[in-house]
Design an enzyme around this catalytic site. Structure first.
Site, PDB file in Angstrom:
ATOM      1  CG  HIS A  22      12.175 -25.925  51.668  1.00  0.00           C
ATOM      2  ND1 HIS A  22      11.250 -26.846  51.227  1.00  0.00           N
ATOM      3  CD2 HIS A  22      13.117 -25.836  50.698  1.00  0.00           C
ATOM      4  CE1 HIS A  22      11.629 -27.290  50.033  1.00  0.00           C
ATOM      5  NE2 HIS A  22      12.761 -26.683  49.682  1.00  0.00           N
ATOM      6  CD  GLU A  23      16.122 -23.303  50.566  1.00  0.00           C
ATOM      7  OE1 GLU A  23      16.921 -24.209  50.276  1.00  0.00           O
ATOM      8  OE2 GLU A  23      15.233 -22.920  49.774  1.00  0.00           O
TER       9      GLU A  23
ATOM     10  CG  HIS B 158      17.105 -28.762  50.613  1.00  0.00           C
ATOM     11  ND1 HIS B 158      16.509 -29.910  50.160  1.00  0.00           N
ATOM     12  CD2 HIS B 158      16.410 -27.730  50.036  1.00  0.00           C
ATOM     13  CE1 HIS B 158      15.495 -29.602  49.362  1.00  0.00           C
ATOM     14  NE2 HIS B 158      15.403 -28.280  49.278  1.00  0.00           N
TER      15      HIS B 158
ATOM     16  CG  HIS C  59      12.223 -30.588  46.712  1.00  0.00           C
ATOM     17  ND1 HIS C  59      12.652 -30.021  45.546  1.00  0.00           N
ATOM     18  CD2 HIS C  59      12.500 -29.683  47.704  1.00  0.00           C
ATOM     19  CE1 HIS C  59      13.173 -28.825  45.821  1.00  0.00           C
ATOM     20  NE2 HIS C  59      13.100 -28.605  47.114  1.00  0.00           N
ATOM     21  CB  CYS C  60       8.415 -33.999  50.975  1.00  0.00           C
ATOM     22  SG  CYS C  60       7.144 -35.040  51.686  1.00  0.00           S
TER      23      CYS C  60
ATOM     24  CB  CYS D  28       5.752 -32.158  53.774  1.00  0.00           C
ATOM     25  SG  CYS D  28       7.438 -32.337  54.397  1.00  0.00           S
TER      26      CYS D  28
ATOM     27  CB  CYS E  10       5.200 -35.023  56.180  1.00  0.00           C
ATOM     28  SG  CYS E  10       6.447 -35.904  55.234  1.00  0.00           S
TER      29      CYS E  10
ATOM     30  CB  CYS F 177      10.241 -35.178  55.991  1.00  0.00           C
ATOM     31  SG  CYS F 177      10.018 -35.041  54.213  1.00  0.00           S
TER      32      CYS F 177
HETATM   33 ZN   LIG Z   1      14.018 -27.183  48.173  1.00  0.00          ZN
HETATM   34 ZN   LIG Z   2       7.752 -34.569  53.890  1.00  0.00          ZN
END
Ligand SMILES: [Zn+2]
Ligand SMILES: [Zn+2]
Length: 181
Positions: A130-131, A134, A140-141, A146, A165, A168
């Protein structure tokens, strides 16, 4: 371009080899792990008894630990915060080079539940991906499955997958394409 995961404090319960493989498969990039000695003392807030994650990102950016043509993410177990929130699982520079993820609130024991190391491994993997997402420019999704979905509670992390996903993934390709120009 490659990614380095910098282990700083208490990552020994995690399988860092497996972590690298999963992060590699999310972004299709070389991912390696190394231990990093960093002094986070200056980022500690004595009133909150937590560490300021934004200040840690600045520390990392100024540390000379990020190699040319790479992104680096600190993996730690410190309890992190940003001033407007009670806590964060991690933080990243959007479209930048530095990120941090903490396992502090990813342990079942933190919530008074029995130890579950495979679950800790999965949660940490998702948080790292996740990080890093970025740092590749992803925001953010809306898709709660996701990995780029925003997580307030650990249960939110458990709901999502350790992968991007389709939307993304497409965005990542477009962002990548732009970088090549
Ligand atoms: Zn985040
Ligand atoms: Zn996504």
């Amino acid at each position: 371009m490659f990614v380095e995961i910098l282990g700083a404090r208490n990552f020994e319960k995690l399988d860092v080899g497996l972590l690298c493989i999963e992060v590699k498969s999310a972004f299709n990039l070389e991912v390696s792990f190394r231990k990093a000695v960093m002094d986070f003392g200056a980022t500690f807030d004595a009133n909150r008894l937590q560490y300021n994650s934004t200040q840690i990102l600045h520390l990392l950016l100024n540390s000379g630990k990020i190699q040319n043509d790479s992104k680096a993410i600190i993996l730690t177990d410190l309890d992190l915060f940003v001033p407007i929130l009670t806590y964060v699982f991690g933080e990243a520079e959007l479209n930048g080079r530095a990120a941090i993820a903490s396992s502090h609130r990813l342990h079942n024991e933190y919530y008074g539940l029995p130890k579950n190391e495979p679950l800790l491994q999965t949660r940490t993997t998702k948080e790292i991906i996740h990080e890093l997402g970025h740092t590749f420019g992803l925001i953010h999704c809306k898709d709660y499955m996701c990995v780029m979905h925003s997580s307030t509670y650990v249960e939110d992390i458990d709901l999502k997958k350790a992968s991007l996903c389709i939307s993304c993934k497409d965005k990542l390709e477009i962002l990548d394409g732009n970088r090549l120009k």
